[in-house]
Scaffold this motif. Sequence first.
Motif, PDB file in Angstrom:
ATOM      1  N   UNK A   1      14.378  -9.122  33.126  1.00  0.00           N
ATOM      2  CA  UNK A   1      14.749  -7.777  32.710  1.00  0.00           C
ATOM      3  C   UNK A   1      14.071  -6.753  33.617  1.00  0.00           C
ATOM      4  N   UNK A   2      14.831  -5.761  34.042  1.00  0.00           N
ATOM      5  CA  UNK A   2      14.294  -4.648  34.823  1.00  0.00           C
ATOM      6  C   UNK A   2      14.519  -3.363  34.016  1.00  0.00           C
ATOM      7  N   UNK A   3      13.486  -2.559  33.878  1.00  0.00           N
ATOM      8  CA  UNK A   3      13.588  -1.359  33.068  1.00  0.00           C
ATOM      9  C   UNK A   3      13.067  -0.146  33.822  1.00  0.00           C
ATOM     10  N   UNK A   4      13.870   0.902  33.863  1.00  0.00           N
ATOM     11  CA  UNK A   4      13.465   2.185  34.450  1.00  0.00           C
ATOM     12  C   UNK A   4      13.822   3.266  33.433  1.00  0.00           C
ATOM     13  N   UNK A   5      12.943   3.497  32.443  1.00  0.00           N
ATOM     14  CA  UNK A   5      13.265   4.432  31.358  1.00  0.00           C
ATOM     15  C   UNK A   5      13.346   5.895  31.782  1.00  0.00           C
ATOM     16  N   UNK A   6      12.775   6.222  32.951  1.00  0.00           N
ATOM     17  CA  UNK A   6      12.845   7.595  33.449  1.00  0.00           C
ATOM     18  C   UNK A   6      12.949   7.559  34.968  1.00  0.00           C
ATOM     19  N   UNK A   7      14.138   7.797  35.481  1.00  0.00           N
ATOM     20  CA  UNK A   7      14.355   7.702  36.922  1.00  0.00           C
ATOM     21  C   UNK A   7      13.600   8.760  37.707  1.00  0.00           C
ATOM     22  N   UNK A   8      13.182   9.830  37.045  1.00  0.00           N
ATOM     23  CA  UNK A   8      12.386  10.857  37.726  1.00  0.00           C
ATOM     24  C   UNK A   8      10.974  10.375  38.017  1.00  0.00           C
ATOM     25  N   UNK A   9      10.563   9.306  37.302  1.00  0.00           N
ATOM     26  CA  UNK A   9       9.189   8.834  37.420  1.00  0.00           C
ATOM     27  C   UNK A   9       9.039   7.546  38.227  1.00  0.00           C
ATOM     28  N   UNK A  10      10.114   7.015  38.734  1.00  0.00           N
ATOM     29  CA  UNK A  10      10.028   5.745  39.471  1.00  0.00           C
ATOM     30  C   UNK A  10      10.246   5.971  40.965  1.00  0.00           C
ATOM     31  N   UNK A  11       9.633   5.099  41.767  1.00  0.00           N
ATOM     32  CA  UNK A  11       9.714   5.234  43.227  1.00  0.00           C
ATOM     33  C   UNK A  11      10.206   3.954  43.900  1.00  0.00           C
ATOM     34  N   UNK A  12      10.645   2.978  43.125  1.00  0.00           N
ATOM     35  CA  UNK A  12      11.064   1.690  43.694  1.00  0.00           C
ATOM     36  C   UNK A  12      12.389   1.797  44.433  1.00  0.00           C
ATOM     37  N   UNK A  13      13.286   2.648  43.957  1.00  0.00           N
ATOM     38  CA  UNK A  13      14.624   2.754  44.528  1.00  0.00           C
ATOM     39  C   UNK A  13      14.951   4.234  44.736  1.00  0.00           C
TER      40      UNK A  13
END
Length: 250
Positions: free
Chosen positions: A96-108
């Motif tokens: 499972x991959x989870x990104x609950x807030x795209x403003x806070x992630x830097x992976x993609x």
Amino acid sequence: MSSEKSTTDRESDVTRSFVALATSLAVGADIVDLLTRLTGDCARLLDITSTGLLLDDGRGVLHVMAASSEETWRLELFQTQRDEGPCLDCFRSGDLISAPDLDQQQRWPHFATAAREHGFASVHAVPMRLRAHTIGALGLFGERPGELNEQDLRLAQALADVASAALVQHEAGLTPPSITLRLQEALHARVLVEQAKGILAYRGEISTHAAFEVLRSYASEHDQRLSVVAGWLVHGDLPARVLLEGSTTS
């Protein structure tokens, strides 16, 4: 899904969805139609906005198989073209991959920007599995930030497992070569449907979504598989005007 919907209503919706999917599997429904319906069910049953399904071609390359909206289709396609995004990471890890807030992630970074441009603020991805094989990923897109609760995640995985089972129908003891063959057959059917949608959209001056509904309606009315009707249209055995004249789509 609306927070006003009662637990009983939701359980009834889930039951109806699984009964419909089980019936489709039993009668050998067209795989493209079945998976498109499944993505629609995911978007309706889970606390998300839309769903997309990526499928491996047997060589480690993912392709868009189905989506509940045009925006999601384009975003899933963006992932495959950029080789970046949560569904790709989910497929490669089997987790499972989870990104609950795209403003806070830097992976993609490129994916996150594209997702926000399409109106999405969160994304989760669950693997599609056939025994020890991960054959794709189901992407769950939300308009607002937030984690999915455990119940929704379990349901999403169950629906992804149904999608995986749909690809092999009732076959048992599948070997890697036969799994690859099934995946390639499913993707070939999807390509035919996409080509047919394009023809109908152009000839009828309608959206690709409307074109898909015209194709689906004709197949249902004539008791044919969606991909079979698409093949007739693509190869010139069925004129586009016949489908369009019999449709109420404006």
